[in-house]
Design an enzyme around this catalytic site. Structure first.
Site, PDB file in Angstrom:
ATOM      1  N   PHE A  12      -9.448 -34.319 -27.615  1.00  0.00           N
ATOM      2  CA  PHE A  12     -10.317 -35.066 -28.538  1.00  0.00           C
ATOM      3  C   PHE A  12     -10.218 -34.523 -29.967  1.00  0.00           C
ATOM      4  O   PHE A  12      -9.688 -35.175 -30.873  1.00  0.00           O
ATOM      5  CB  PHE A  12     -11.742 -35.030 -27.972  1.00  0.00           C
ATOM      6  CG  PHE A  12     -12.840 -35.349 -28.923  1.00  0.00           C
ATOM      7  CD1 PHE A  12     -12.760 -36.469 -29.740  1.00  0.00           C
ATOM      8  CD2 PHE A  12     -13.975 -34.540 -28.992  1.00  0.00           C
ATOM      9  CE1 PHE A  12     -13.790 -36.774 -30.628  1.00  0.00           C
ATOM     10  CE2 PHE A  12     -15.008 -34.843 -29.867  1.00  0.00           C
ATOM     11  CZ  PHE A  12     -14.907 -35.952 -30.687  1.00  0.00           C
ATOM     12  N   ILE A  13     -10.683 -33.303 -30.175  1.00  0.00           N
ATOM     13  CA  ILE A  13     -10.719 -32.775 -31.550  1.00  0.00           C
ATOM     14  C   ILE A  13      -9.302 -32.455 -32.036  1.00  0.00           C
ATOM     15  O   ILE A  13      -8.924 -32.769 -33.166  1.00  0.00           O
ATOM     16  CB  ILE A  13     -11.628 -31.531 -31.636  1.00  0.00           C
ATOM     17  CG1 ILE A  13     -13.046 -31.883 -31.172  1.00  0.00           C
ATOM     18  CG2 ILE A  13     -11.651 -30.970 -33.051  1.00  0.00           C
ATOM     19  CD1 ILE A  13     -13.988 -30.688 -31.034  1.00  0.00           C
ATOM     20  N   ALA A  35      -4.343 -31.159 -19.166  1.00  0.00           N
ATOM     21  CA  ALA A  35      -5.366 -31.048 -18.116  1.00  0.00           C
ATOM     22  C   ALA A  35      -6.482 -32.049 -18.388  1.00  0.00           C
ATOM     23  O   ALA A  35      -6.950 -32.731 -17.476  1.00  0.00           O
ATOM     24  CB  ALA A  35      -5.935 -29.631 -18.065  1.00  0.00           C
ATOM     25  N   SER A  77     -16.835 -26.882 -21.350  1.00  0.00           N
ATOM     26  CA  SER A  77     -18.009 -27.396 -20.640  1.00  0.00           C
ATOM     27  C   SER A  77     -18.853 -26.251 -20.101  1.00  0.00           C
ATOM     28  O   SER A  77     -18.348 -25.359 -19.415  1.00  0.00           O
ATOM     29  CB  SER A  77     -17.572 -28.287 -19.481  1.00  0.00           C
ATOM     30  OG  SER A  77     -18.666 -28.517 -18.615  1.00  0.00           O
ATOM     31  N   SER A 116     -17.927 -21.752 -30.512  1.00  0.00           N
ATOM     32  CA  SER A 116     -18.987 -22.683 -30.096  1.00  0.00           C
ATOM     33  C   SER A 116     -20.384 -22.197 -30.451  1.00  0.00           C
ATOM     34  O   SER A 116     -20.696 -20.997 -30.347  1.00  0.00           O
ATOM     35  CB  SER A 116     -18.920 -22.902 -28.591  1.00  0.00           C
ATOM     36  OG  SER A 116     -20.044 -23.647 -28.153  1.00  0.00           O
ATOM     37  N   TYR A 140     -19.121 -20.155 -20.151  1.00  0.00           N
ATOM     38  CA  TYR A 140     -18.470 -20.824 -21.294  1.00  0.00           C
ATOM     39  C   TYR A 140     -18.899 -20.198 -22.618  1.00  0.00           C
ATOM     40  O   TYR A 140     -18.060 -19.884 -23.472  1.00  0.00           O
ATOM     41  CB  TYR A 140     -18.806 -22.322 -21.272  1.00  0.00           C
ATOM     42  CG  TYR A 140     -18.409 -23.042 -22.527  1.00  0.00           C
ATOM     43  CD1 TYR A 140     -17.074 -23.328 -22.792  1.00  0.00           C
ATOM     44  CD2 TYR A 140     -19.363 -23.423 -23.478  1.00  0.00           C
ATOM     45  CE1 TYR A 140     -16.700 -23.979 -23.965  1.00  0.00           C
ATOM     46  CE2 TYR A 140     -19.004 -24.073 -24.640  1.00  0.00           C
ATOM     47  CZ  TYR A 140     -17.674 -24.349 -24.875  1.00  0.00           C
ATOM     48  OH  TYR A 140     -17.313 -24.986 -26.040  1.00  0.00           O
ATOM     49  N   ASN A 169     -22.311 -29.867 -31.441  1.00  0.00           N
ATOM     50  CA  ASN A 169     -21.876 -30.889 -30.470  1.00  0.00           C
ATOM     51  C   ASN A 169     -21.083 -31.983 -31.170  1.00  0.00           C
ATOM     52  O   ASN A 169     -21.658 -32.843 -31.840  1.00  0.00           O
ATOM     53  CB  ASN A 169     -23.095 -31.421 -29.717  1.00  0.00           C
ATOM     54  CG  ASN A 169     -23.617 -30.363 -28.760  1.00  0.00           C
ATOM     55  OD1 ASN A 169     -24.066 -29.301 -29.190  1.00  0.00           O
ATOM     56  ND2 ASN A 169     -23.521 -30.612 -27.480  1.00  0.00           N
ATOM     57  N   ARG A 208     -29.664 -31.456 -30.344  1.00  0.00           N
ATOM     58  CA  ARG A 208     -28.315 -31.012 -30.655  1.00  0.00           C
ATOM     59  C   ARG A 208     -27.984 -31.392 -32.104  1.00  0.00           C
ATOM     60  O   ARG A 208     -28.464 -32.410 -32.601  1.00  0.00           O
ATOM     61  CB  ARG A 208     -27.287 -31.688 -29.726  1.00  0.00           C
ATOM     62  CG  ARG A 208     -27.382 -31.264 -28.263  1.00  0.00           C
ATOM     63  CD  ARG A 208     -27.030 -29.812 -28.078  1.00  0.00           C
ATOM     64  NE  ARG A 208     -27.031 -29.361 -26.690  1.00  0.00           N
ATOM     65  CZ  ARG A 208     -28.077 -28.809 -26.074  1.00  0.00           C
ATOM     66  NH1 ARG A 208     -29.227 -28.673 -26.706  1.00  0.00           N
ATOM     67  NH2 ARG A 208     -27.966 -28.384 -24.830  1.00  0.00           N
TER      68      ARG A 208
HETATM   69  C1  UD2 Z   1     -22.033 -27.036 -25.602  1.00  0.00           C
HETATM   70  C2  UD2 Z   1     -22.141 -26.493 -27.022  1.00  0.00           C
HETATM   71  C3  UD2 Z   1     -21.193 -27.251 -27.955  1.00  0.00           C
HETATM   72  C4  UD2 Z   1     -19.778 -27.331 -27.385  1.00  0.00           C
HETATM   73  C5  UD2 Z   1     -19.855 -27.905 -25.979  1.00  0.00           C
HETATM   74  C6  UD2 Z   1     -18.523 -27.947 -25.267  1.00  0.00           C
HETATM   75  C7  UD2 Z   1     -24.506 -25.851 -27.229  1.00  0.00           C
HETATM   76  C8  UD2 Z   1     -25.800 -26.110 -27.900  1.00  0.00           C
HETATM   77  N1  UD2 Z   1     -23.498 -26.674 -27.541  1.00  0.00           N
HETATM   78  O1  UD2 Z   1     -22.506 -28.342 -25.614  1.00  0.00           O
HETATM   79  O2  UD2 Z   1     -21.168 -26.585 -29.213  1.00  0.00           O
HETATM   80  O3  UD2 Z   1     -19.166 -26.068 -27.394  1.00  0.00           O
HETATM   81  O4  UD2 Z   1     -20.686 -27.091 -25.161  1.00  0.00           O
HETATM   82  O5  UD2 Z   1     -17.913 -29.156 -25.430  1.00  0.00           O
HETATM   83  O6  UD2 Z   1     -24.355 -24.921 -26.457  1.00  0.00           O
HETATM   84  N2  UD2 Z   1     -26.808 -34.059 -20.771  1.00  0.00           N
HETATM   85  C9  UD2 Z   1     -27.594 -35.056 -20.211  1.00  0.00           C
HETATM   86  N3  UD2 Z   1     -26.973 -36.030 -19.496  1.00  0.00           N
HETATM   87  C10 UD2 Z   1     -25.624 -36.058 -19.297  1.00  0.00           C
HETATM   88  C11 UD2 Z   1     -24.835 -35.023 -19.883  1.00  0.00           C
HETATM   89  C12 UD2 Z   1     -25.470 -34.044 -20.626  1.00  0.00           C
HETATM   90  O7  UD2 Z   1     -28.821 -35.063 -20.345  1.00  0.00           O
HETATM   91  O8  UD2 Z   1     -25.125 -36.977 -18.637  1.00  0.00           O
HETATM   92  C13 UD2 Z   1     -27.494 -33.042 -21.599  1.00  0.00           C
HETATM   93  C14 UD2 Z   1     -27.120 -31.594 -21.283  1.00  0.00           C
HETATM   94  O9  UD2 Z   1     -27.908 -31.095 -20.227  1.00  0.00           O
HETATM   95  C15 UD2 Z   1     -27.434 -30.961 -22.647  1.00  0.00           C
HETATM   96  C16 UD2 Z   1     -27.061 -32.045 -23.663  1.00  0.00           C
HETATM   97  O10 UD2 Z   1     -27.062 -33.265 -22.923  1.00  0.00           O
HETATM   98  O11 UD2 Z   1     -28.808 -30.692 -22.764  1.00  0.00           O
HETATM   99  C17 UD2 Z   1     -25.690 -31.871 -24.274  1.00  0.00           C
HETATM  100  O12 UD2 Z   1     -24.762 -31.627 -23.224  1.00  0.00           O
HETATM  101  P1  UD2 Z   1     -23.180 -31.614 -23.482  1.00  0.00           P
HETATM  102  O13 UD2 Z   1     -22.535 -31.348 -22.160  1.00  0.00           O
HETATM  103  O14 UD2 Z   1     -22.775 -32.819 -24.226  1.00  0.00           O
HETATM  104  O15 UD2 Z   1     -22.958 -30.420 -24.485  1.00  0.00           O
HETATM  105  P2  UD2 Z   1     -23.597 -28.928 -24.586  1.00  0.00           P
HETATM  106  O16 UD2 Z   1     -24.864 -29.003 -25.366  1.00  0.00           O
HETATM  107  O17 UD2 Z   1     -23.557 -28.231 -23.299  1.00  0.00           O
END
Ligand code: UD2
Length: 308
Positions: A12-13, A35, A77, A116, A140, A169, A208
């Site tokens: 993506f990025i 992958a 992830s 991150s 991660y 994010n 976020r």
């Molecule tokens: C983390 C990092 C981000 C980046 C990313 C890897 C933080 C704050 N951010 O993102 O910088 O490195 O990892 O790509 O640590 N969620 C739902 N429903 C879904 C999917 C996700 O509610 O179907 C929630 C999840 O629980 C979280 C938020 O959405 O609270 C964002 O989740 P994410 O997986 O998009 O990204 P995040 O924050 O883990």
């Protein structure tokens, strides 16, 4: 014009970065194991070397002759790193170590590393400044932090210039909702366009600093040249926080009424509040965010519609 390596350039990025480098007249090599990346993401004009950076010989071959290395390849992830910590460790730490050795041995001028915001963990203090104490809550987050520390160390002991850019994010076109580990906005948009209910883990009030990919590319490219940035860790984000509930409502304003979200318990390792302080990026990289959340979301929805 520089010879550049973009690891993860089919992702993506990385693919946005590769395209912009080509646009600016640089020569681009993409190293990717496909992958999660797609061959079709690699921009025309880039040289593609398929392979896995966990192999030091492959990393050396990929970096040969490169002046700047943009290390974007990762298993990005939080939940995947909890359910499968070993592959995540190998992709995020071992491969990063190999890329740094390879860049050093190739005589590269600078490495720009994809770090991150996960490093900040759950401290309630907002916005997050780079000097804050880190508190990784998932493999991660820790892996990305170890990569930063390796970068800093390579600058100190080998004189290899490195800059760690802490992504918040990131979202935008080419972020595919292909797995449950995909970025939340890509999953939300998929649900919205297919008329299904999204799952929200927790109360949806977690926030976020959603950053449109073009703004990230701006920051990363500035980091390749900025004087005074070597050895530094820098947030690149918008400085604004948006809750998941708000994000779903914003999609409703674009697309009309949508299904109500289904709420499930918060994920282990999840951070509740995230928002960047972007003063250091302004000072050292001379950048400011240009794409507001609603505009970025609209552009991403347009892209998703055009591909579905
Ligand atoms: C983390 C990092 C981000 C980046 C990313 C890897 C933080 C704050 N951010 O993102 O910088 O490195 O990892 O790509 O640590 N969620 C739902 N429903 C879904 C999917 C996700 O509610 O179907 C929630 C999840 O629980 C979280 C938020 O959405 O609270 C964002 O989740 P994410 O997986 O998009 O990204 P995040 O924050 O883990």
């Amino acid at each position: 014009m520089a010879q550049c390596l973009v690891t993860g350039g089919a992702g993506f990025i990385g693919s946005h970065l590769a395209a912009e480098l080509l646009h600016r007249g640089h020569t681009v090599r993409v190293a990717d194991n496909l992958a999660t990346g797609l061959r079709s993401n690699i921009p025309a004009g880039a040289q593609f070397v398929p392979g896995d950076l966990r192999d030091p010989d492959f990393a050396a071959e990929a970096a040969r002759g490169c002046e700047v290395v943009f290390h974007q390849a990762a298993i990005a992830s939080v939940p995947q790193s909890i359910s499968e910590p070993r592959p995540s460790h190998e992709a995020n730490i071992d491969a990063t170590f190999n890329v740094l050795i390879a860049a050093r041995d190739a005589g590269a001028r600078r490495v720009v590393y994809a770090a991150s915001s996960a490093a900040y963990g759950d401290s309630p203090v907002l916005p997050k400044t780079e000097g804050m104490r880190v508190d990784p809550l998932s493999p991660y987050a820790l892996q990305k932090l170890v990569g930063e520390e390796y970068c800093r160390l390579f600058t100190r002991i080998y004189g290899l210039e490195t800059v760690s850019i802490r992504y918040f994010n990131v979202f935008g076109p080419r972020q595919h909702p292909s797995s449950p580990y995909s970025g939340v906005l890509s999953l939300f948009i998929k649900c919205a366009l297919s008329g299904t209910a999204p799952t929200i883990y927790g109360d949806g009030e977690q926030t976020r600093d959603f950053t449109f990919v073009d703004d990230v590319v701006d920051g990363v490219l500035s980091a390749a040249d900025a004087t005074g940035a070597a050895g530094e860790v820098i947030n690149v984000a918008t400085g604004v926080r948006v809750s998941l509930n708000h994000a779903w409502a914003a999609l409703e304003s674009i697309l009309g009424p949508l299904e109500a979200p289904v709420y499930e318990p918060a994920r282990v390792g999840d951070v509740y509040a995230s928002q960047a302080d972007i003063g250091k990026a302004e000072r050292l990289l001379g950048i400011r965010p240009r794409v507001a959340f609603d505009e970025g979301l609209r552009r991403t929805v347009d892209w998703a519609r055009s591909t579905s």
